[in-house]
Enzyme design. Sequence first.
Site, PDB file in Angstrom:
ATOM      1  N   GLY A   1       0.868  -1.298   0.055  1.00 43.75           N
ATOM      2  CA  GLY A   1      -0.066   0.118   0.038  1.00 43.75           C
ATOM      3  C   GLY A   1       0.845   1.390   0.055  1.00 43.75           C
TER       4      GLY A   1
ATOM      5  N   SER B   1       1.898   3.321  -2.358  1.00 46.07           N
ATOM      6  CA  SER B   1       1.994   4.563  -3.478  1.00 46.07           C
ATOM      7  C   SER B   1       1.140   5.873  -3.167  1.00 46.07           C
ATOM      8  CB  SER B   1       0.995   3.755  -4.774  1.00 46.07           C
ATOM      9  OG  SER B   1      -0.197   3.720  -4.371  1.00 46.07           O
TER      10      SER B   1
ATOM     11  N   VAL C   1       4.675  -4.012  -8.768  1.00 47.58           N
ATOM     12  CA  VAL C   1       3.170  -3.838  -8.754  1.00 47.58           C
ATOM     13  C   VAL C   1       2.267  -5.176  -8.338  1.00 47.58           C
ATOM     14  CG1 VAL C   1       1.404  -3.555 -10.387  1.00 47.58           C
ATOM     15  CG2 VAL C   1       3.216  -2.236 -10.511  1.00 47.58           C
TER      16      VAL C   1
ATOM     17  N   TYR D   1     -15.221  -3.813   8.100  1.00 51.73           N
ATOM     18  CA  TYR D   1     -13.801  -3.210   8.114  1.00 51.73           C
ATOM     19  C   TYR D   1     -13.064  -3.535   9.559  1.00 51.73           C
ATOM     20  CZ  TYR D   1     -10.262   0.307   8.200  1.00 51.73           C
ATOM     21  OH  TYR D   1      -8.989   0.918   8.182  1.00 51.73           O
TER      22      TYR D   1
ATOM     23  N   ALA E   1     -12.250  -6.925  10.633  1.00 52.80           N
ATOM     24  CA  ALA E   1     -10.961  -7.523  10.015  1.00 52.80           C
ATOM     25  C   ALA E   1      -9.923  -6.839  10.649  1.00 52.80           C
ATOM     26  CB  ALA E   1     -10.976  -7.060   8.492  1.00 52.80           C
ATOM     27  N   LYS E   2      -9.895  -5.468  11.100  1.00 55.70           N
ATOM     28  CA  LYS E   2      -8.751  -5.060  11.760  1.00 55.70           C
ATOM     29  C   LYS E   2      -8.844  -5.477  13.118  1.00 55.70           C
ATOM     30  CE  LYS E   2      -7.210  -2.151   8.638  1.00 55.70           C
ATOM     31  NZ  LYS E   2      -5.952  -2.216   7.890  1.00 55.70           N
TER      32      LYS E   2
END
Length: 266
Positions: free
Chosen positions: A17, A19, A65, A158, A161-162
């Site tokens: 992550g 970028s 990538v 979310y 998951a965290k």
Amino acid sequence: MNQVDLDIKGRVAIVTGGSKGIGLAAAEELGRAGVRLLLSARGESELTAAVDRLRDAGIDAVAHVADAARPGAVDGVYEAAIAAYGQVDIAVCVAGGGHGPLRTFSWEEWIRLYELNVLSAVALAMKCVPAMRERKWGRVLFVGSTAAREADPRWAAYGAAKAALLHTAKSLALAYAKDGVLTNCVHPGLTRTEGIVAGYQAQAERLGSTPEEVERRMLELQPIPAGRVGEAREIADAIAFLCSERASWIAGASLQVDGGTIRVTP
């Protein structure tokens, strides 16, 4: 102001992550400390631009990538880092995101967010750990969320998951800290990243308002004790510290970088 010596010059880090947002900010901070970097993300153009930005700042960085949530993708990320630098000392797992409101439960969406936020990080950690153990030095850093600590039906998938990611960080610390491989988890609060700003813009267009007004209303509805939204560089500072020699006796920690958002005790 003199920069604190993190004593990790020459180390090699993978940042997924990487970028934009917190991932790119973390890469910049580690790079300033002398860490050599492999950045990974899904979007080639954004990733290329990020690596060019780092190189322009004198930071040694390469790109790979990959969609970290796809089975087997992190194998290629790891192998690219080995090809470029010969080893991996630090794994910073930033790839993640999503929503998953409880009211619109979708089996597929919950699985997708688990793969993106949990399995991508665990897969990279377990790829890096064996060689880290051999060298008796390694850092694994998961980027969680305050949603892991404080349930909200709007972010149910979310947040779940965290929360699983936090549990896994503790398990990794318990398993490998004795070998010098230290795993920790940082939990950002609301942070002004490209994704958050895009969300502001979309909401502003729906309401006939401005992004600044959307943020102001958010802070009124859910106040942050510090009185403002965080910046990616502030999360990056915490990440770089936990990846450094300065954090040599910190393992299994859950660090909130959230301006005081979480109000409950651990």
